[in-house]
Enzyme design. Structure first.
Site, PDB file in Angstrom:
ATOM      1  N   ASP A  23      -9.247  -3.615  -5.746  1.00 32.25           N
ATOM      2  CA  ASP A  23      -8.230  -4.278  -4.929  1.00 32.25           C
ATOM      3  C   ASP A  23      -7.232  -3.234  -4.466  1.00 32.25           C
ATOM      4  OD1 ASP A  23      -7.054  -7.032  -4.042  1.00 32.25           O
ATOM      5  OD2 ASP A  23      -5.342  -5.876  -4.784  1.00 32.25           O
ATOM      6  N   GLU A  25      -3.538  -2.757  -2.331  1.00 33.94           N
ATOM      7  CA  GLU A  25      -2.345  -3.316  -1.697  1.00 33.94           C
ATOM      8  C   GLU A  25      -1.820  -2.294  -0.697  1.00 33.94           C
ATOM      9  OE1 GLU A  25      -1.340  -6.410  -2.119  1.00 33.94           O
ATOM     10  OE2 GLU A  25      -2.950  -6.722  -3.584  1.00 33.94           O
ATOM     11  N   HIS A 181      -1.021 -10.600  -5.820  1.00 31.69           N
ATOM     12  CA  HIS A 181      -0.715  -9.554  -4.848  1.00 31.69           C
ATOM     13  C   HIS A 181      -0.230  -8.275  -5.519  1.00 31.69           C
ATOM     14  CE1 HIS A 181      -1.462 -12.708  -2.060  1.00 31.69           C
ATOM     15  NE2 HIS A 181      -0.410 -13.396  -2.441  1.00 31.69           N
ATOM     16  N   ASP A 186      -4.842  -8.717  -9.300  1.00 31.96           N
ATOM     17  CA  ASP A 186      -5.881  -9.236  -8.409  1.00 31.96           C
ATOM     18  C   ASP A 186      -7.251  -8.646  -8.727  1.00 31.96           C
ATOM     19  OD1 ASP A 186      -3.941 -10.737  -7.228  1.00 31.96           O
ATOM     20  OD2 ASP A 186      -4.044  -9.788  -5.257  1.00 31.96           O
TER      21      ASP A 186
END
EC number: 3.1.13.-
Length: 217
Positions: A23, A25, A181, A186
């Site tokens: 994941d 961000e 998030h 996540d």
């Protein structure tokens, strides 16, 4: 090696591919111009019963690359302060070097050929990862050049949900929206979801394909 052990290997289960949950961000939606702020990966393993489990975790805060764009709306959405010294952020290259090193070890120990990205709405993470690899000129990219496992698609098939939080709850996992998030949280939840889907398919008789328990439609 007996037949059951062969079928319970990552190599056999995923056609010589080594799945790695990821994941990312970011500070926007454009992988060419917008900064990566956080990345986490989880490697997977098969247990003695042929069930998929989480294995190793890496998590890094990332320094925005030189000249990168920071979209205020993205920052408001996930709440990451790109320039906070408390993040102890490192460069994209440093993070990718550590990630690639761990993945190559996993590929070798599982006798696999390439790694494959597992992510929720995976094309987003794939595009940002690919842009970072190109930008840093790092060598020995372990990932397959175009094959990915998207848990949004898989969960849509398995439980009729495509949003990560809803898919997790539908399959029997808890989900804390206050932690969502964050790349770390996540990734953990995406890994849990992927393992649940793969293991449920096995339990239902879908793996191996010639299992006598296979449900006839």
């Amino acid at each position: 090696m007996c037949y059951s052990k062969i079928n319970n290997s990552l190599r056999k289960r995923f056609r010589t591919f080594y799945p790695v949950v990821i994941d990312i961000e970011t500070a926007g939606f454009n992988p060419e111009t917008d900064a990566i702020l956080e990345i986490a990966i989880i490697t997977l393993k098969m247990n003695e019963f042929g069930l998929l489990e989480k294995e190793h975790l890496l998590h890094f805060h990332i320094q925005p690359f030189k000249g990168s764009r920071i979209d205020k709306k993205a920052i408001e959405f996930h709440g990451i302060d790109p320039f906070s010294p408390l993040r102890r952020a490192i460069s994209e290259y440093e993070a990718l070097y550590s990630i690639f090193n761990l993945i190559h070890k996993g590929i070798k120990s599982n006798n696999c050929t390439k790694s494959i990205i597992v992510a929720h709405n995976a094309i987003f993470d794939y595009n940002f990862l690919t842009a970072a690899i190109t930008r840093t000129k790092i060598k020995n990219n372990p990932f397959h050049s175009f094959v990915i496992f998207d848990t949004a698609t898989l969960s849509g098939l398995a439980v009729g949900q495509t949003v990560l939080a809803r898919a997790c709850k539908a399959i029997g996992l808890t989900f804390d929206n206050n932690q969502a998030h964050s790349a770390l949280y996540d990734t953990q939840q995406t890994a849990n979801l992927f393992c649940k889907i793969v293991n449920r398919w096995k339990t239902l008789g879908g793996w191996p394909p010639n299992d006598t328990r296979t449900i006839k439609l």
